[in-house]
Design a protein around this motif. Structure first.
Motif, mmCIF file in Angstrom:
data_model
loop_
_atom_site.group_PDB
_atom_site.id
_atom_site.type_symbol
_atom_site.label_atom_id
_atom_site.label_comp_id
_atom_site.label_asym_id
_atom_site.label_seq_id
_atom_site.Cartn_x
_atom_site.Cartn_y
_atom_site.Cartn_z
ATOM 1 N N ALA A 1 -4.817 0.968 -3.723
ATOM 2 C CA ALA A 1 -3.944 1.870 -3.199
ATOM 3 C C ALA A 1 -3.725 3.351 -3.921
ATOM 4 C CB ALA A 1 -3.170 1.449 -2.438
ATOM 5 N N PHE A 2 -3.422 3.120 -5.256
ATOM 6 C CA PHE A 2 -2.397 4.023 -6.132
ATOM 7 C C PHE A 2 -4.398 5.005 -6.448
ATOM 8 C CE2 PHE A 2 -2.119 6.096 -10.186
ATOM 9 C CZ PHE A 2 -1.111 5.650 -9.967
ATOM 10 N N MET A 3 -5.516 4.011 -6.182
ATOM 11 C CA MET A 3 -6.601 4.850 -6.369
ATOM 12 C C MET A 3 -6.919 5.852 -5.785
ATOM 13 S SD MET A 3 -7.482 5.113 -9.961
ATOM 14 C CE MET A 3 -7.500 4.219 -10.893
ATOM 15 N N ASN A 4 -6.653 5.772 -4.092
ATOM 16 C CA ASN A 4 -6.855 5.819 -2.521
ATOM 17 C C ASN A 4 -5.802 6.051 -2.197
ATOM 18 O OD1 ASN A 4 -7.841 7.042 -0.523
ATOM 19 N ND2 ASN A 4 -8.195 5.421 -0.035
ATOM 20 N N SER A 5 -4.349 7.746 -2.883
ATOM 21 C CA SER A 5 -3.285 7.041 -1.564
ATOM 22 C C SER A 5 -2.825 8.070 -0.773
ATOM 23 C CB SER A 5 -2.610 7.631 -3.237
ATOM 24 O OG SER A 5 -2.892 9.042 -3.576
ATOM 25 N N ASN A 6 -3.842 8.515 -0.579
ATOM 26 C CA ASN A 6 -3.912 9.500 0.996
ATOM 27 C C ASN A 6 -4.169 8.356 2.381
ATOM 28 O OD1 ASN A 6 -3.793 11.640 -0.842
ATOM 29 N ND2 ASN A 6 -5.859 12.050 -0.794
ATOM 30 N N ILE A 7 -3.176 7.554 2.286
ATOM 31 C CA ILE A 7 -3.378 6.353 3.239
ATOM 32 C C ILE A 7 -2.079 6.329 3.833
ATOM 33 C CG2 ILE A 7 -5.173 5.135 2.013
ATOM 34 C CD1 ILE A 7 -3.104 2.901 1.032
ATOM 35 N N SER B 1 -8.530 9.438 -9.207
ATOM 36 C CA SER B 1 -10.019 9.551 -8.195
ATOM 37 C C SER B 1 -11.273 9.529 -9.410
ATOM 38 C CB SER B 1 -9.874 9.963 -6.847
ATOM 39 O OG SER B 1 -11.427 10.516 -6.133
ATOM 40 N N VAL B 2 -11.254 10.226 -10.092
ATOM 41 C CA VAL B 2 -12.230 10.429 -10.458
ATOM 42 C C VAL B 2 -12.523 8.768 -11.553
ATOM 43 C CG1 VAL B 2 -13.681 11.806 -12.501
ATOM 44 C CG2 VAL B 2 -12.314 12.779 -11.095
ATOM 45 N N GLY B 3 -11.807 8.767 -11.731
ATOM 46 C CA GLY B 3 -11.540 7.170 -12.658
ATOM 47 C C GLY B 3 -12.299 6.503 -11.921
ATOM 48 N N MET B 4 -11.985 6.364 -10.330
ATOM 49 C CA MET B 4 -12.788 5.349 -9.136
ATOM 50 C C MET B 4 -13.491 5.421 -9.374
ATOM 51 S SD MET B 4 -10.806 4.410 -5.870
ATOM 52 C CE MET B 4 -11.013 2.776 -4.954
ATOM 53 N N HIS B 5 -13.930 6.997 -9.370
ATOM 54 C CA HIS B 5 -15.454 6.715 -8.850
ATOM 55 C C HIS B 5 -16.222 6.483 -10.182
ATOM 56 C CE1 HIS B 5 -19.197 9.289 -7.317
ATOM 57 N NE2 HIS B 5 -18.973 9.711 -9.107
ATOM 58 N N TRP B 6 -16.190 6.884 -11.444
ATOM 59 C CA TRP B 6 -16.890 6.424 -12.397
ATOM 60 C C TRP B 6 -17.129 5.658 -12.469
ATOM 61 C CZ3 TRP B 6 -21.353 9.087 -13.116
ATOM 62 C CH2 TRP B 6 -21.137 10.533 -12.943
ATOM 63 N N THR B 7 -16.148 4.046 -12.786
ATOM 64 C CA THR B 7 -15.793 2.973 -13.411
ATOM 65 C C THR B 7 -16.455 2.005 -12.968
ATOM 66 O OG1 THR B 7 -13.172 3.466 -14.259
ATOM 67 C CG2 THR B 7 -14.097 1.187 -13.655
ATOM 68 N N GLU C 1 0.774 -1.590 -0.018
ATOM 69 C CA GLU C 1 -0.546 0.063 -0.115
ATOM 70 C C GLU C 1 0.664 1.081 0.129
ATOM 71 O OE1 GLU C 1 -0.592 -2.685 1.993
ATOM 72 O OE2 GLU C 1 -2.678 -3.003 1.995
ATOM 73 N N THR C 2 2.094 1.154 0.850
ATOM 74 C CA THR C 2 3.033 2.392 0.746
ATOM 75 C C THR C 2 3.259 2.410 -0.515
ATOM 76 O OG1 THR C 2 2.954 1.847 3.411
ATOM 77 C CG2 THR C 2 4.899 3.064 2.345
ATOM 78 N N TRP C 3 3.789 1.210 -0.952
ATOM 79 C CA TRP C 3 4.231 1.803 -2.583
ATOM 80 C C TRP C 3 3.778 2.237 -3.481
ATOM 81 C CZ3 TRP C 3 5.022 -1.985 -6.873
ATOM 82 C CH2 TRP C 3 6.113 -1.194 -8.119
ATOM 83 N N ALA C 4 2.898 1.621 -3.556
ATOM 84 C CA ALA C 4 1.514 1.836 -4.970
ATOM 85 C C ALA C 4 0.725 3.768 -4.114
ATOM 86 C CB ALA C 4 -0.451 1.125 -4.826
ATOM 87 N N ALA C 5 0.869 3.706 -3.419
ATOM 88 C CA ALA C 5 0.494 5.088 -2.872
ATOM 89 C C ALA C 5 1.746 6.458 -2.784
ATOM 90 C CB ALA C 5 0.418 5.667 -0.617
#
Length: 363
Positions: free
Chosen positions: A253-259, A322-328, A198-202
């Motif tokens: 994790a890439f799509m939700n990187s604020n972790i 993030s937008v793509g994660m919302h609509w896909t 998760e850290t690497w992806a973020a």
């Protein structure tokens, strides 16, 4: 848009109680031979629009359809519709029926109705396919009423397709969850030099969004040689994972990187580089999302930088992920949205086809 009142067994409105009681009686054959919808208290063949606040609280006007063997085929309270034309066409469909001559194929029936409506000799064309008239309804009313049946069939087909997609997605999600559990149990998701997936992806998402590598390494609390080694190992694990479990964890994790370590850093970065107004618009407006997508695609073909195009809409590369994660997921489970996407892409690809297209951005 018309307001309707859908009756249920728990409907406590005066109109609902009367409609339910009367409907049950007639369905059971009690008094059905004496029921004439044209002479009911709520009948009004001037077809006025009804105040929407009164829907559900006025005298019901039940309209029935009888089958060829004179049994009840269906009923509707016409006074549940606030729109007069909608009330009239529903009554027409029940009384005159859906012409058998249109056949069973939905698309073919739609084409026939459209052909009739565009025919110079409207009545002859309509009569050919079984449309008719009576003392309350014209043949044009009957043709227009057929669209109600066709739209219901189309809506049902979409719902069936959506339900199928949702079922398939649920199965795939469950299967992927089991793959991830197996990967965890097998050690494939164990941290590498203290850096978990998760850290690497973020971190990669932040780099893609414009954060400098030095700042990323500082947040991760590592050095470049170790980072390079970690990246090579995680990439190798992903390439060797035939279940794609690691890729799924990476993508989430890439799509939700604020972790994790990037929770605070991600918030600060986005507040400086992106426009909340632009983000809000594109999360609510599907057409705007497709417009930006087409603008980027056509811009790339013209040698334009995708990031600079996003900036015109107040978006960063991270925002766009993030937008793509919302609509896909929405498009994956809504057939109508997927079909709408095709229409919008055709529209905006044509708009941005010329080199100067899209210079003026309209929200």
């Amino acid at each position: 848009m018309s307001t309707t009142h859908e009756f249920t067994d728990h409907d406590k409105t005066e109109q609902g109680q009367k409609a339910i009681t009367l409907g049950i009686q007639i369905k059971n054959g009690v008094g059905s031979e004496n029921y004439d919808y044209t002479n009911q208290e709520g009948a009004d063949f001037s077809w006025p629009n009804i105040d929407q606040d009164k829907i559900g609280h006025i005298e019901p006007w039940l309209c029935y359809q009888k089958n060829a063997d004179n049994t009840i085929g269906g009923w509707v309270d016409l006074n549940k519709f606030s729109n007069g034309k909608e009330r009239k066409l529903n009554a027409c469909l029940l009384r005159l029926g859906f012409p058998k001559e249109l056949g069973q194929d939905h698309e073919e029936a739609k084409a026939i109705v459209k052909e009739i409506q565009n025919n110079e000799d409207f009545e002859a064309a309509a009569q050919k396919y079984g449309f008719k008239t009576n003392e309350q309804f014209s043949i044009r009313d009957h043709v227009e009423s057929a669209n109600i049946k066709l739209e219901e069939a189309e809506s049902q087909a979409y719902d069936d397709a959506d339900n199928f997609l949702k079922e398939q997605k649920a199965k795939l999600d469950a299967q992927m969850d089991s793959h991830i559990e197996a990967a965890e149990a097998g050690g494939l998701l164990d941290p590498i030099n203290g850096i978990d997936m998760e850290t690497w992806a973020a971190a990669n998402a932040k780099i893609a969004g414009g954060m400098g590598l030095e700042e990323v390494l500082k947040i991760v609390e590592t050095e470049k040689p170790i980072w390079d080694e970690v990246s090579a190992e995680w990439t190798a694990r992903m390439s060797q994972d035939t279940t794609f479990a690691i890729s799924k964890v990476y993508g989430d994790a890439f799509m939700n990187s604020n972790i994790g370590k990037f929770a605070d850093a991600g918030t600060n970065q986005e507040s400086e580089t992106s426009s909340p107004a632009g983000n809000n618009d594109i999360y609510e407006d599907f057409e705007l999302y497709i417009k930006v997508m087409c603008h980027q695609n056509m811009g790339a073909a013209q040698g334009k930088d995708a990031a600079s195009i996003l900036q015109e809409y107040g978006l960063t590369v991270t925002d766009w992920s993030s937008v793509g994660m919302h609509w896909t997921p929405k498009m994956a489970t809504d057939t109508r949205m997927a079909l709408k996407m095709g229409e919008l892409m055709e529209k905006y690809n044509a708009e941005f086809a010329s080199e100067k297209a899209g210079d003026d951005i309209d929200f």
